[in-house]
Design a protein around this motif. Structure first.
Motif, mmCIF file in Angstrom:
data_model
loop_
_atom_site.group_PDB
_atom_site.id
_atom_site.type_symbol
_atom_site.label_atom_id
_atom_site.label_comp_id
_atom_site.label_asym_id
_atom_site.label_seq_id
_atom_site.Cartn_x
_atom_site.Cartn_y
_atom_site.Cartn_z
ATOM 1 N N ASP A 161 0.822 -1.208 0.000
ATOM 2 C CA ASP A 161 0.000 0.000 0.000
ATOM 3 C C ASP A 161 0.855 1.256 0.000
ATOM 4 O O ASP A 161 1.824 1.357 0.759
ATOM 5 C CB ASP A 161 -0.910 0.031 1.228
ATOM 6 N N GLY A 162 0.473 2.197 -0.823
ATOM 7 C CA GLY A 162 1.124 3.498 -0.854
ATOM 8 C C GLY A 162 2.297 3.613 -1.802
ATOM 9 O O GLY A 162 2.741 4.719 -2.093
ATOM 10 N N ILE A 163 2.826 2.517 -2.321
ATOM 11 C CA ILE A 163 3.977 2.590 -3.217
ATOM 12 C C ILE A 163 3.561 3.303 -4.499
ATOM 13 O O ILE A 163 2.581 2.945 -5.145
ATOM 14 C CB ILE A 163 4.541 1.192 -3.528
ATOM 15 N N GLY A 164 4.289 4.344 -4.861
ATOM 16 C CA GLY A 164 4.025 5.099 -6.083
ATOM 17 C C GLY A 164 2.714 5.862 -6.070
ATOM 18 O O GLY A 164 2.264 6.358 -7.096
ATOM 19 N N GLN A 165 2.115 5.995 -4.911
ATOM 20 C CA GLN A 165 0.799 6.613 -4.829
ATOM 21 C C GLN A 165 0.881 8.120 -5.018
ATOM 22 O O GLN A 165 1.800 8.775 -4.529
ATOM 23 C CB GLN A 165 0.216 6.307 -3.448
ATOM 24 N N TRP A 166 -0.075 8.644 -5.749
ATOM 25 C CA TRP A 166 -0.273 10.091 -5.815
ATOM 26 C C TRP A 166 -1.750 10.339 -5.614
ATOM 27 O O TRP A 166 -2.588 9.517 -5.946
ATOM 28 C CB TRP A 166 0.268 10.693 -7.101
ATOM 29 N N ASP A 171 -22.780 -0.596 -8.375
ATOM 30 C CA ASP A 171 -22.282 -1.897 -8.809
ATOM 31 C C ASP A 171 -22.006 -1.890 -10.312
ATOM 32 O O ASP A 171 -22.843 -1.470 -11.105
ATOM 33 C CB ASP A 171 -23.306 -2.980 -8.476
ATOM 34 N N GLY A 172 -20.822 -2.335 -10.679
ATOM 35 C CA GLY A 172 -20.430 -2.459 -12.076
ATOM 36 C C GLY A 172 -19.797 -1.232 -12.691
ATOM 37 O O GLY A 172 -19.305 -1.290 -13.811
ATOM 38 N N GLU A 173 -19.772 -0.113 -11.975
ATOM 39 C CA GLU A 173 -19.200 1.110 -12.537
ATOM 40 C C GLU A 173 -17.676 1.102 -12.471
ATOM 41 O O GLU A 173 -17.093 0.509 -11.558
ATOM 42 C CB GLU A 173 -19.699 2.338 -11.767
ATOM 43 N N PRO A 174 -17.046 1.805 -13.410
ATOM 44 C CA PRO A 174 -15.602 2.013 -13.284
ATOM 45 C C PRO A 174 -15.353 3.014 -12.150
ATOM 46 O O PRO A 174 -16.239 3.781 -11.781
ATOM 47 C CB PRO A 174 -15.197 2.600 -14.639
ATOM 48 N N PHE A 175 -14.158 3.007 -11.604
ATOM 49 C CA PHE A 175 -13.808 3.903 -10.502
ATOM 50 C C PHE A 175 -12.586 4.713 -10.898
ATOM 51 O O PHE A 175 -11.801 4.302 -11.757
ATOM 52 C CB PHE A 175 -13.572 3.115 -9.210
ATOM 53 N N CYS A 176 -12.407 5.873 -10.238
ATOM 54 C CA CYS A 176 -11.261 6.735 -10.553
ATOM 55 C C CYS A 176 -10.141 6.581 -9.541
ATOM 56 O O CYS A 176 -9.004 6.926 -9.831
ATOM 57 C CB CYS A 176 -11.691 8.195 -10.641
ATOM 58 N N ALA A 206 -14.649 16.578 2.711
ATOM 59 C CA ALA A 206 -13.489 16.485 1.819
ATOM 60 C C ALA A 206 -12.754 15.178 2.098
ATOM 61 O O ALA A 206 -12.786 14.651 3.210
ATOM 62 C CB ALA A 206 -12.541 17.666 2.037
ATOM 63 N N CYS A 207 -12.114 14.673 1.049
ATOM 64 C CA CYS A 207 -11.354 13.431 1.216
ATOM 65 C C CYS A 207 -10.144 13.452 0.300
ATOM 66 O O CYS A 207 -10.111 14.142 -0.713
ATOM 67 C CB CYS A 207 -12.225 12.209 0.918
ATOM 68 N N SER A 208 -9.148 12.679 0.674
ATOM 69 C CA SER A 208 -7.955 12.482 -0.136
ATOM 70 C C SER A 208 -8.150 11.182 -0.901
ATOM 71 O O SER A 208 -8.476 10.150 -0.315
ATOM 72 C CB SER A 208 -6.730 12.399 0.772
ATOM 73 N N VAL A 209 -7.966 11.248 -2.233
ATOM 74 C CA VAL A 209 -8.199 10.085 -3.089
ATOM 75 C C VAL A 209 -6.916 9.718 -3.824
ATOM 76 O O VAL A 209 -6.333 10.561 -4.510
ATOM 77 C CB VAL A 209 -9.322 10.365 -4.120
ATOM 78 N N ALA A 210 -6.486 8.463 -3.680
ATOM 79 C CA ALA A 210 -5.352 7.959 -4.463
ATOM 80 C C ALA A 210 -5.838 7.791 -5.890
ATOM 81 O O ALA A 210 -6.813 7.081 -6.150
ATOM 82 C CB ALA A 210 -4.868 6.635 -3.899
ATOM 83 N N LEU A 211 -5.176 8.459 -6.817
ATOM 84 C CA LEU A 211 -5.531 8.385 -8.237
ATOM 85 C C LEU A 211 -4.539 7.538 -9.024
ATOM 86 O O LEU A 211 -4.771 7.239 -10.194
ATOM 87 C CB LEU A 211 -5.601 9.798 -8.832
ATOM 88 N N SER A 242 -9.594 -9.016 0.525
ATOM 89 C CA SER A 242 -8.905 -7.793 0.177
ATOM 90 C C SER A 242 -8.035 -8.036 -1.048
ATOM 91 O O SER A 242 -7.406 -9.084 -1.178
ATOM 92 C CB SER A 242 -8.037 -7.353 1.349
ATOM 93 N N VAL A 243 -7.996 -7.032 -1.934
ATOM 94 C CA VAL A 243 -7.163 -7.134 -3.124
ATOM 95 C C VAL A 243 -6.265 -5.904 -3.187
ATOM 96 O O VAL A 243 -6.688 -4.792 -2.876
ATOM 97 C CB VAL A 243 -8.023 -7.265 -4.409
ATOM 98 N N THR A 244 -5.001 -6.112 -3.539
ATOM 99 C CA THR A 244 -4.029 -5.035 -3.694
ATOM 100 C C THR A 244 -3.703 -4.930 -5.165
ATOM 101 O O THR A 244 -3.392 -5.925 -5.818
ATOM 102 C CB THR A 244 -2.752 -5.332 -2.879
ATOM 103 N N PHE A 245 -3.830 -3.711 -5.717
ATOM 104 C CA PHE A 245 -3.667 -3.523 -7.157
ATOM 105 C C PHE A 245 -3.095 -2.148 -7.476
ATOM 106 O O PHE A 245 -3.103 -1.243 -6.627
ATOM 107 C CB PHE A 245 -4.988 -3.736 -7.891
ATOM 108 N N VAL A 246 -2.602 -2.004 -8.692
ATOM 109 C CA VAL A 246 -2.069 -0.737 -9.179
ATOM 110 C C VAL A 246 -3.185 -0.009 -9.922
ATOM 111 O O VAL A 246 -3.792 -0.583 -10.833
ATOM 112 C CB VAL A 246 -0.865 -0.941 -10.112
#
Length: 123
Positions: free
Chosen positions: A6-11, A39-44, A56-61, A118-122
């Motif tokens: 988690d967090g590697i290369g995150q912006w 359900d089924g939507e793409p996410f950002c 307000a929230c901080s979002v990893a993009l 839980s799944v970890t992904f780029v």
């Protein structure tokens, strides 16, 4: 999981929001605003943290994130993931959920823990 990625290369960026929580995948809903996905939507991206008042929230993009998954565990490697409508992700077109879904985002899965769901992904 044998490592912690988690967090590697995150912006990330800060957005206005309502009713989101840390670890949830979100979508853009208007200028500078994010919300939970259906359900089924793409996410950002994936929410890292939410302000005290919830506006307000901080979002990893980009970078590596972890999120809960539902249905079948995604395999390591390239997967088409979609929001599961509960804040997590699922395999787009997963027969356990809705085999007709064609949306989603292509992501590189580096770990999936079926015990912790839980799944970890780029991103």
């Amino acid at each position: 999981m044998k490592g912690f990625f988690d967090g590697i290369g995150q912006w990330a960026a800060t957005f206005g929001c309502q009713d989101v929580r840390a670890g949830q995948v979100v979508k853009f809903v208007q200028d500078g605003q994010v919300a939970g996905c259906e359900d089924g939507e793409p996410f950002c991206g994936c929410v890292i943290s939410v302000g005290r008042d919830g506006s307000a929230c901080s979002v990893a993009l980009g970078g590596i994130v972890s999120a809960p998954f539902s249905g079948s565990a995604p395999a390591v490697g390239w997967n088409r993931l979609a929001a599961d409508g509960k804040g997590g992700v699922r395999i787009a077109g997963d027969a356990a959920n809705d085999s007709g879904v064609s949306g989603g985002c292509y992501c590189r899965v580096i770990d999936a823990d079926p015990v912790q769901q839980s799944v970890t992904f780029v991103l």
